[in-house]
Design a protein around this motif. Sequence first.
Motif, mmCIF file in Angstrom:
data_model
loop_
_atom_site.group_PDB
_atom_site.id
_atom_site.type_symbol
_atom_site.label_atom_id
_atom_site.label_comp_id
_atom_site.label_asym_id
_atom_site.label_seq_id
_atom_site.Cartn_x
_atom_site.Cartn_y
_atom_site.Cartn_z
ATOM 1 N N ILE A 285 0.908 -1.418 -0.150
ATOM 2 C CA ILE A 285 0.113 -0.397 0.154
ATOM 3 C C ILE A 285 1.228 0.830 0.107
ATOM 4 N N PRO A 286 2.106 1.360 0.910
ATOM 5 C CA PRO A 286 2.715 2.178 1.164
ATOM 6 C C PRO A 286 3.521 2.800 -0.658
ATOM 7 N N ILE A 287 3.797 1.598 -0.491
ATOM 8 C CA ILE A 287 4.859 1.617 -2.570
ATOM 9 C C ILE A 287 4.152 2.222 -3.305
ATOM 10 N N LEU A 288 2.780 1.532 -3.306
ATOM 11 C CA LEU A 288 2.177 2.263 -4.294
ATOM 12 C C LEU A 288 1.515 3.802 -3.831
ATOM 13 N N LEU A 289 0.945 3.971 -3.421
ATOM 14 C CA LEU A 289 0.838 5.366 -2.265
ATOM 15 C C LEU A 289 1.962 6.277 -3.147
ATOM 16 N N GLY A 290 3.891 6.221 -3.206
ATOM 17 C CA GLY A 290 4.280 6.806 -3.507
ATOM 18 C C GLY A 290 4.875 6.474 -4.516
ATOM 19 N N VAL A 291 4.566 5.289 -5.488
ATOM 20 C CA VAL A 291 4.238 5.435 -6.705
ATOM 21 C C VAL A 291 3.734 6.627 -7.710
ATOM 22 N N THR A 292 2.936 6.020 -7.425
ATOM 23 C CA THR A 292 1.687 7.076 -8.051
ATOM 24 C C THR A 292 1.995 8.674 -7.220
ATOM 25 N N ALA A 293 2.646 9.042 -5.968
ATOM 26 C CA ALA A 293 2.472 10.338 -6.008
ATOM 27 C C ALA A 293 3.755 10.776 -6.614
ATOM 28 N N VAL A 294 4.264 9.929 -7.088
ATOM 29 C CA VAL A 294 6.203 10.552 -7.929
ATOM 30 C C VAL A 294 5.603 10.709 -9.377
ATOM 31 N N THR A 295 4.496 9.906 -10.070
ATOM 32 C CA THR A 295 4.032 9.716 -10.906
ATOM 33 C C THR A 295 3.493 11.087 -11.079
ATOM 34 N N SER A 296 2.030 11.188 -10.610
ATOM 35 C CA SER A 296 1.981 12.536 -10.735
ATOM 36 C C SER A 296 2.753 13.856 -11.001
#
Length: 56
Positions: free
Chosen positions: A13-24
């Motif tokens: 879950i935190p990994i997916l949130l981090g990847v989403t934040a960086v991509t955005s």
Amino acid sequence: MLKYTIRRILLTIPILLGVTAVTSALVYLAPGNPARIALGQAPRPKRYENSNERWD
């Protein structure tokens, strides 16, 4: 084994949130305009305005 699987799923879950934040952030900071990229090098002014309003 179940405990290990649950822990691994919860850690994603935190990994997916981090990847989403960086991509955005990268998409937001990237130079250019999506309307101009989609319409090509020399779009008609009216088509550019219509497309630009849609993405703003």
